[in-house]
Motif scaffolding. Structure first.
Motif: not given
Length: 374
Positions: A347-354, A12-17
C-alpha cells in the motif's frame, strides 16, 4: 524451513504488484543470509523502476519470472545465518536490498568497514551499488538515526555529487541553477550543498502546494511555482537546469525559454512518472541536449583524483552537516511513517508511486510484521 517474501512489480505496468513467498534454499559455502529489517521508499526508487531496463536496475535482484521485477531499496539488515568466516551472525549491515524480507549475499573484498557482494549476476553492475557497509565501523552510522539514513543517505550522496559535478565544471559558466521538484529529498539535498557556494543562486521550482515547505527549508534563494518562471526569470539569464521531476513538457518549456542561455541541462530522476517514461522526451529541444546524470561516474572520477579515504572524509563531513539541519528539533525537515507487513508495504508503494503526500513525510517499510503483531 524459513521463507522469504518479496514485493514484485510488473515491469511494463509499475502500478501492478504482487507478493511472492518462496522457501529459502540452503546456503552455499561463503554465503550469508540476512533479515531485511527496514528500508526507505522514495521517488528515487520509482526512478529505479522507470529506468529498470535502460539502467540495469532490474538486474540486481532478478526474480526469475518473465515481466516481473524487484525494485532495489536502501536500508538495514541483520545477518541471521553465515557460512562465511569473515561475517558473523548478528552483524548489522547497511546497503542495497530487494524489496523483500530477506536476501542472500556472497561477501568478498572484506574490510572492517565494508564488503562487496560477489554474486556472479552483479559482477558487471556498478560497484557503488554492490557495497555493504558494516555498521560497527561505518563513520556515517548511528543507531538512533537508521530511518533518516535509509531515507536520505543514498539521495544525499547523489545530491553531494551533483553539487561537486557542477562546481567541477564551473557551473558551465552560469551562476543561476534551476531545480525542479524542489520539495523532493534529492533536490533539497542538492540545494543545501549549492547554497553554501558563494555567487550561486539556487531557484527551487515546485507546485503551489509545496512552496511554503520549500521556503521553510532555507536552502533555496528563491522558490517559484512552475507557471511563474516566465514572469520571474529573465530569458537571457545564463542558467543550468537540474531536472528532478522528469516532466517532459516542463523540460521543453525551460529549454524553449532560455535556449542558448541554458548552459547545461541534466536529468536526475523523476517524480512525474508518465513524463519520465515517455519515449523521446529529451529530443528536439532548444538549447543544450538534456543528459542523464549518472552518480557512479562522478564517484569514480573523484575517487581516482582524491583517493578513496579523502573521498569518504569529504562526503562524511557534508553528510553530518546535512543531517544536523534535517534533524534540528526546532524545525525538522522530515517525519517518518513506518509501514509493517507485506500488505502495508504494498500500500505504501502505491502511495509513493502516485506521487501524493506530504513532502515532510518519509516512508520506512518492512515486509516483516511489527514485533508482537502490533
Amino acid at each position: 524451513m524459513s521463507t522469504t517474501t518479496s514485493l514484485l512489480i510488473r515491469k511494463e505496468e509499475l502500478s501492478s504488484t504482487r507478493l511472492h513467498t518462496a522457501t529459502d534454499q540452503p546456503l552455499a559455502e561463503g554465503q550469508v543470509r540476512v533479515r531485511i529489517d527496514s528500508f526507505a521508499l522514495t521517488a528515487n526508487n520509482i526512478t529505479y523502476a522507470a529506468f529498470g531496463d535502460a539502467m540495469n536496475y532490474w538486474q540486481f535482484f532478478p526474480t526469475g519470472e518473465e515481466g516481473w521485477g524487484c525494485i532495489p531499496v536502501w536500508g538495514f539488515a541483520s545477518v541471521v545465518q553465515s557460512l562465511h568466516p569473515g561475517v558473523a551472525v548478528g552483524e548489522r549491515l547497511y546497503g542495497y536490498w530487494p524489496m523483500a524480507s530477506g536476501a542472500v549475499l556472497s561477501p568478498e573484498r572484506l574490510s572492517p568497514e565494508r564488503f562487496g557482494d560477489g554474486a556472479a549476476h552483479r559482477a558487471a553492475l556498478p560497484a557503488v551499488y554492490n557495497q555493504y557497509f558494516r555498521c560497527q565501523a561505518d563513520p556515517l552510522y548511528t543507531a538512533d538515526t537508521e530511518d533518516v539514513q535509509a531515507l536520505l543517505r543514498p539521495l544525499f550522496i547523489t545530491s553531494w555529487l551533483i553539487d561537486d559535478f557542477m562546481a567541477d565544471n564551473d557551473f558551465f559558466g552560469a551562476r543561476t541553477l534551476l531545480l525542479s521538484s524542489a520539495s523532493s529529498k534529492t533536490a533539497y539535498g542538492t540545494a543545501f550543498q549549492l547554497h553554501q557556494r558563494e555567487g550561486i543562486e539556487v531557484i527551487g521550482l515546485t507546485s503551489p502546494g509545496n512552496v511554503a515547505f520549500c521556503e521553510s527549508l532555507g536552502c533555496y534563494h528563491r522558490v517559484l511555482t512552475y507557471d511563474a518562471i516566465d514572469a520571474q526569470i529573465a530569458a537571457d539569464t545564463p542558467c543550468v537546469y537540474v531536472d528532478f521531476a522528469g516532466d517532459g513538457p516542463l523540460r521543453a518549456a525551460i529549454h524553449a525559454r532560455f535556449a542558448d542561455h541554458l548552459r547545461y541541462s541534466c536529468s536526475i530522476g523523476g517524480t512525474h512518472l508518465e513524463q519520465l517514461a515517455a519515449k523521446g522526451a529529451g529530443k528536439s529541444l532548444a538549447g543544450p541536449r538534456a543528459t542523464l546524470f549518472f552518480a557512479p561516474a562522478q564517484i569514480k572520477k573523484r575517487t581516482a583524483e582524491w583517493g578513496a579515504d579523502a573521498f569518504g572524509r569529504r562526503m562524511t563531513a557534508a553528510w553530518q552537516n546535512f543531517i544536523a539541519a534535517v534533524t534540528d528539533a526546532r524545525q525538522p525537515w522530515l517525519r517518518v511513517a513506518h509501514h509493517h507487513g507485506a500488505e502495508a508495504a504494498a500500500a505504501a508503494y502505491a502511495q509513493v508511486l502516485a506521487g501524493r503526500g506530504d513532502p515532510r513525510i518519509g516512508h520506512i517499510l518492512s515486509l516483516r510484521e511489527r514485533p508482537g503483531g502490533l
